[in-house]
Structures are given as structure tokens and as C-alpha cells.
Design a protein around this motif. Structure first.
Motif, PDB file in Angstrom:
ATOM      1  N   HIS A 108      36.159 -28.282 -35.860  1.00  0.00           N
ATOM      2  CA  HIS A 108      36.228 -28.533 -37.305  1.00  0.00           C
ATOM      3  C   HIS A 108      36.732 -27.277 -38.010  1.00  0.00           C
ATOM      4  CE1 HIS A 108      35.287 -30.572 -41.039  1.00  0.00           C
ATOM      5  NE2 HIS A 108      34.725 -29.466 -41.471  1.00  0.00           N
ATOM      6  N   PRO A 109      37.675 -27.427 -38.956  1.00  0.00           N
ATOM      7  CA  PRO A 109      38.269 -26.254 -39.617  1.00  0.00           C
ATOM      8  C   PRO A 109      37.454 -25.742 -40.800  1.00  0.00           C
ATOM      9  CG  PRO A 109      39.398 -28.219 -40.360  1.00  0.00           C
ATOM     10  CD  PRO A 109      38.383 -28.664 -39.331  1.00  0.00           C
ATOM     11  N   ALA A 110      36.197 -25.430 -40.547  1.00  0.00           N
ATOM     12  CA  ALA A 110      35.315 -24.819 -41.545  1.00  0.00           C
ATOM     13  C   ALA A 110      34.130 -24.211 -40.816  1.00  0.00           C
ATOM     14  CB  ALA A 110      34.838 -25.859 -42.567  1.00  0.00           C
ATOM     15  N   HIS A 111      33.390 -23.384 -41.539  1.00  0.00           N
ATOM     16  CA  HIS A 111      32.186 -22.765 -40.995  1.00  0.00           C
ATOM     17  C   HIS A 111      31.019 -23.674 -41.376  1.00  0.00           C
ATOM     18  CE1 HIS A 111      29.151 -19.595 -40.217  1.00  0.00           C
ATOM     19  NE2 HIS A 111      30.095 -19.020 -39.484  1.00  0.00           N
ATOM     20  N   LEU A 112      30.798 -24.692 -40.535  1.00  0.00           N
ATOM     21  CA  LEU A 112      29.765 -25.693 -40.829  1.00  0.00           C
ATOM     22  C   LEU A 112      28.387 -25.023 -40.958  1.00  0.00           C
ATOM     23  CD1 LEU A 112      31.022 -28.477 -38.416  1.00  0.00           C
ATOM     24  CD2 LEU A 112      31.051 -28.552 -40.917  1.00  0.00           C
ATOM     25  N   PRO A 113      27.509 -25.566 -41.835  1.00  0.00           N
ATOM     26  CA  PRO A 113      27.627 -26.856 -42.524  1.00  0.00           C
ATOM     27  C   PRO A 113      28.474 -26.862 -43.795  1.00  0.00           C
ATOM     28  CG  PRO A 113      25.546 -25.831 -43.072  1.00  0.00           C
ATOM     29  CD  PRO A 113      26.197 -24.930 -42.053  1.00  0.00           C
ATOM     30  N   GLU A 114      29.180 -25.774 -44.060  1.00  0.00           N
ATOM     31  CA  GLU A 114      30.068 -25.759 -45.225  1.00  0.00           C
ATOM     32  C   GLU A 114      31.266 -26.688 -44.999  1.00  0.00           C
ATOM     33  OE1 GLU A 114      31.270 -21.722 -45.402  1.00  0.00           O
ATOM     34  OE2 GLU A 114      29.218 -20.956 -45.607  1.00  0.00           O
ATOM     35  N   PHE A 115      31.652 -27.413 -46.011  1.00  0.00           N
ATOM     36  CA  PHE A 115      32.892 -28.206 -46.053  1.00  0.00           C
ATOM     37  C   PHE A 115      33.062 -29.163 -44.873  1.00  0.00           C
ATOM     38  CE2 PHE A 115      33.751 -23.949 -47.955  1.00  0.00           C
ATOM     39  CZ  PHE A 115      33.645 -24.344 -49.278  1.00  0.00           C
ATOM     40  N   PRO A 116      32.123 -30.092 -44.719  1.00  0.00           N
ATOM     41  CA  PRO A 116      32.317 -31.150 -43.721  1.00  0.00           C
ATOM     42  C   PRO A 116      33.364 -32.151 -44.212  1.00  0.00           C
ATOM     43  CG  PRO A 116      30.378 -31.618 -45.020  1.00  0.00           C
ATOM     44  CD  PRO A 116      30.873 -30.262 -45.473  1.00  0.00           C
ATOM     45  N   ASP A 123      39.055 -28.485 -49.407  1.00  0.00           N
ATOM     46  CA  ASP A 123      37.782 -28.356 -50.122  1.00  0.00           C
ATOM     47  C   ASP A 123      37.371 -26.893 -50.267  1.00  0.00           C
ATOM     48  OD1 ASP A 123      37.704 -31.108 -50.280  1.00  0.00           O
ATOM     49  OD2 ASP A 123      36.241 -31.359 -48.657  1.00  0.00           O
ATOM     50  N   ALA A 124      37.630 -26.093 -49.227  1.00  0.00           N
ATOM     51  CA  ALA A 124      37.295 -24.671 -49.305  1.00  0.00           C
ATOM     52  C   ALA A 124      38.103 -23.986 -50.403  1.00  0.00           C
ATOM     53  CB  ALA A 124      37.546 -23.999 -47.961  1.00  0.00           C
ATOM     54  N   LEU A 125      39.389 -24.302 -50.473  1.00  0.00           N
ATOM     55  CA  LEU A 125      40.235 -23.718 -51.522  1.00  0.00           C
ATOM     56  C   LEU A 125      39.802 -24.196 -52.901  1.00  0.00           C
ATOM     57  CD1 LEU A 125      43.721 -24.007 -49.796  1.00  0.00           C
ATOM     58  CD2 LEU A 125      42.494 -21.887 -50.323  1.00  0.00           C
ATOM     59  N   ALA A 126      39.485 -25.483 -53.024  1.00  0.00           N
ATOM     60  CA  ALA A 126      39.079 -26.034 -54.322  1.00  0.00           C
ATOM     61  C   ALA A 126      37.777 -25.415 -54.812  1.00  0.00           C
ATOM     62  CB  ALA A 126      38.933 -27.557 -54.213  1.00  0.00           C
ATOM     63  N   ALA A 150      29.670 -23.116 -31.402  1.00  0.00           N
ATOM     64  CA  ALA A 150      30.357 -21.846 -31.645  1.00  0.00           C
ATOM     65  C   ALA A 150      31.016 -21.918 -33.015  1.00  0.00           C
ATOM     66  CB  ALA A 150      31.413 -21.583 -30.575  1.00  0.00           C
ATOM     67  N   GLN A 151      31.100 -20.797 -33.688  1.00  0.00           N
ATOM     68  CA  GLN A 151      31.833 -20.758 -34.956  1.00  0.00           C
ATOM     69  C   GLN A 151      32.214 -19.328 -35.296  1.00  0.00           C
ATOM     70  OE1 GLN A 151      27.822 -21.269 -37.767  1.00  0.00           O
ATOM     71  NE2 GLN A 151      29.498 -22.663 -38.003  1.00  0.00           N
ATOM     72  N   GLU A 152      33.193 -19.222 -36.163  1.00  0.00           N
ATOM     73  CA  GLU A 152      33.707 -17.902 -36.542  1.00  0.00           C
ATOM     74  C   GLU A 152      34.201 -17.964 -37.982  1.00  0.00           C
ATOM     75  OE1 GLU A 152      37.432 -15.194 -35.036  1.00  0.00           O
ATOM     76  OE2 GLU A 152      36.102 -16.023 -33.494  1.00  0.00           O
ATOM     77  N   ARG A 153      33.973 -16.878 -38.717  1.00  0.00           N
ATOM     78  CA  ARG A 153      34.423 -16.781 -40.112  1.00  0.00           C
ATOM     79  C   ARG A 153      35.908 -16.404 -40.178  1.00  0.00           C
ATOM     80  NH1 ARG A 153      31.671 -19.114 -44.245  1.00  0.00           N
ATOM     81  NH2 ARG A 153      29.443 -18.628 -44.177  1.00  0.00           N
ATOM     82  N   ILE A 154      36.570 -16.902 -41.212  1.00  0.00           N
ATOM     83  CA  ILE A 154      37.972 -16.574 -41.486  1.00  0.00           C
ATOM     84  C   ILE A 154      38.102 -16.328 -42.987  1.00  0.00           C
ATOM     85  CG2 ILE A 154      40.351 -17.469 -41.502  1.00  0.00           C
ATOM     86  CD1 ILE A 154      39.427 -19.227 -39.067  1.00  0.00           C
ATOM     87  N   ASP A 155      38.715 -15.211 -43.367  1.00  0.00           N
ATOM     88  CA  ASP A 155      38.890 -14.897 -44.782  1.00  0.00           C
ATOM     89  C   ASP A 155      39.915 -15.824 -45.426  1.00  0.00           C
ATOM     90  OD1 ASP A 155      37.065 -12.798 -44.777  1.00  0.00           O
ATOM     91  OD2 ASP A 155      38.602 -11.309 -44.254  1.00  0.00           O
ATOM     92  N   VAL A 156      39.635 -16.205 -46.670  1.00  0.00           N
ATOM     93  CA  VAL A 156      40.629 -16.887 -47.500  1.00  0.00           C
ATOM     94  C   VAL A 156      41.383 -15.804 -48.262  1.00  0.00           C
ATOM     95  CG1 VAL A 156      41.014 -18.542 -49.356  1.00  0.00           C
ATOM     96  CG2 VAL A 156      39.131 -18.904 -47.726  1.00  0.00           C
ATOM     97  N   LEU A 157      42.693 -15.746 -48.084  1.00  0.00           N
ATOM     98  CA  LEU A 157      43.492 -14.679 -48.678  1.00  0.00           C
ATOM     99  C   LEU A 157      44.036 -15.102 -50.049  1.00  0.00           C
ATOM    100  CD1 LEU A 157      45.532 -13.590 -45.526  1.00  0.00           C
ATOM    101  CD2 LEU A 157      43.357 -12.666 -46.377  1.00  0.00           C
ATOM    102  N   PRO A 158      44.260 -14.121 -50.934  1.00  0.00           N
ATOM    103  CA  PRO A 158      44.881 -14.453 -52.218  1.00  0.00           C
ATOM    104  C   PRO A 158      46.224 -15.153 -51.992  1.00  0.00           C
ATOM    105  CG  PRO A 158      44.052 -12.195 -52.237  1.00  0.00           C
ATOM    106  CD  PRO A 158      43.933 -12.682 -50.826  1.00  0.00           C
ATOM    107  N   GLY A 159      46.442 -16.220 -52.699  1.00  0.00           N
ATOM    108  CA  GLY A 159      47.698 -16.953 -52.560  1.00  0.00           C
ATOM    109  C   GLY A 159      47.716 -17.954 -51.429  1.00  0.00           C
ATOM    110  N   ASP A 160      46.619 -18.079 -50.689  1.00  0.00           N
ATOM    111  CA  ASP A 160      46.572 -19.055 -49.604  1.00  0.00           C
ATOM    112  C   ASP A 160      46.810 -20.472 -50.137  1.00  0.00           C
ATOM    113  OD1 ASP A 160      46.352 -18.301 -46.942  1.00  0.00           O
ATOM    114  OD2 ASP A 160      44.221 -17.833 -47.088  1.00  0.00           O
ATOM    115  N   THR A 161      47.578 -21.229 -49.385  1.00  0.00           N
ATOM    116  CA  THR A 161      47.720 -22.659 -49.611  1.00  0.00           C
ATOM    117  C   THR A 161      46.933 -23.384 -48.525  1.00  0.00           C
ATOM    118  OG1 THR A 161      49.665 -22.841 -48.196  1.00  0.00           O
ATOM    119  CG2 THR A 161      50.049 -22.316 -50.529  1.00  0.00           C
ATOM    120  N   GLU A 162      46.799 -24.691 -48.683  1.00  0.00           N
ATOM    121  CA  GLU A 162      46.118 -25.458 -47.644  1.00  0.00           C
ATOM    122  C   GLU A 162      46.823 -25.273 -46.300  1.00  0.00           C
ATOM    123  OE1 GLU A 162      44.655 -30.056 -46.712  1.00  0.00           O
ATOM    124  OE2 GLU A 162      45.692 -29.599 -48.579  1.00  0.00           O
TER     125      GLU A 162
END
Length: 200
Positions: A108-116, A123-126, A150-162
Motif C-alpha cells: 500500500h502506498p502510504a504509512h498505514l493506518p494513514e491514508f487507506p 489523499d496524502a497530498l490533499a 513492514a513500512q517505511e516513511r517517505i517525505d512529501v517534497l514541495p511541488g510534489d504531484t500525485e
């Protein structure tokens, strides 16, 4: 040797990563069959590696349960130790999940339980999140609510699009999936224990 079935709907990028990993003789798992709910592009990866495949078209079945019963029948021919959902865009009914759990995993492309759910990156960008992530979970009857393997954090960068954010998440998903399957095969990650430890 852990035997693995992979179910896809699209291009099968996670499938390709698993096939590449399994091509190494030292990798302790082998993909024995690939299934799809349509004529998916990713079936070409199975063909390229000489892996048998099957298609159970969603639109040819009167209900989700009837479709899943046919997928189940196809999988039972191969009786894999583990079923990996790799971009399968169908919610599996409880009867299917019960038949394979806990040997049924998904990324899943999120750090669950965030943004299922199906639009996790959007949803993360919104939400204005500064971080999201990638997760590998055991599938249960909920929507991305199963035990986290297993899970891992990823930073959302300024200007990121979906698109740009999802493209950075995908390689992490693949790496986590390959490692989880390896650990299951080696016995260092017990799926029964993960399910038992999950909050009810």
C-alpha cells in the motif's frame, strides 16, 4: 522453497520486481503462477519468465463472490504457500480472505493506518501531509486494516504531484515486498504470529 502466486490488474511493476528477485538462486521463494482480473499488461512479465498465468475477467461474473470463487479455484490448482496482491484493483470478499489468510499479503502506498483506500497518494497530498510512506500488510476483511509486516516513511517534497510522489513510493514498496517475502520464506517473519498480534 516458498511458493508464491501473484494477482495483478495492471502493469505489474511489483510482480516484475519479485520475478527479478526470484531469478537469483539465493532468493528463497519462487513465483509459481500469476493471475489477473483482466488482460493486464503485467502478464507479459510472467510470459517473459516462463511463469504460468491465468485470467479471470471480472466482467464475466455475476458477483464479486462468483469471481473470487473462480480465482480461488485457479489458485488451488497451484496451492501456493503465499498469495501476493500486486496492484489487484478488486476488493476480495471475506470468504476468499478467510480461505487464504494469513498467507495473503498486499502493498500500500502510504504509512498505514494513514491514508487507506484506493487514492492514498492523492489523499496524502490533499491533507497537506509532510510525510507519507509505503507498507506491506496481511490482508483482512477491512480496507488496508490488516497487520503491518513492514513500512517505511517517505517525505512529501514541495511541488510534489500525485505522479511524482507515487513514483518515489513505488521503489520503496518493491523493496519492502521483496524483503517481506524473503523473511517469510526464511521463517524469520511468521504470518500467523503477525495476525495474532494484530488488534482485533
Amino acid at each position: 522453497m516458498l511458493t508464491v502466486a501473484v494477482l495483478i490488474s495492471g502493469t505489474g511493476s511489483n510482480l516484475r520486481a519479485l520475478l527479478d528477485a526470484a531469478a537469483d538462486p539465493s532468493y528463497p521463494a519462487r513465483i509459481v503462477v500469476v493471475g489477473a482480473d483482466r488482460e493486464a499488461e503485467g502478464l507479459a512479465h510472467a510470459e517473459a519468465y516462463g511463469i504460468p498465468s491465468f485470467t479471470v475477467p471480472w466482467h464475466e461474473h455475476e458477483s464479486r463472490e462468483a469471481w473470487a470463487a473462480e480465482v480461488d479455484a485457479q489458485l488451488r490448482v497451484w496451492n501456493p504457500d503465499l498469495v501476493v496482491l500486486s496492484g489487484l484493483m478488486r476488493l476480495l470478499p471475506p470468504s476468499f480472505v478467510a480461505g487464504w489468510a494469513p498467507h495473503l499479503i498486499n502493498t500500500h502506498p502510504a504509512h498505514l493506518p494513514e491514508f487507506p483506500g484506493a487514492h492514498a497518494v492523492r489523499d496524502a497530498l490533499a491533507a497537506g501531509a509532510t510525510q507519507t510512506g509505503a507498507s506491506v500488510i496481511v490482508v483482512d476483511d477491512g480496507v488496508d486494516t490488516g497487520p503491518i509486516l513492514a513500512q517505511e516513511r517517505i517525505d512529501v517534497l514541495p511541488g510534489d504531484t500525485e505522479h511524482s510522489l507515487h513514483e518515489r513510493i513505488k521503489p520503496v514498496e518493491r523493496r519492502l515486498l521483496i524483503d517481506v517475502v524473503r523473511r517469510i520464506a526464511e521463517g524469520s517473519l511468521a504470518l500467523d504470529a503477525a495476525r495474532a498480534a494484530s488488534p482485533s
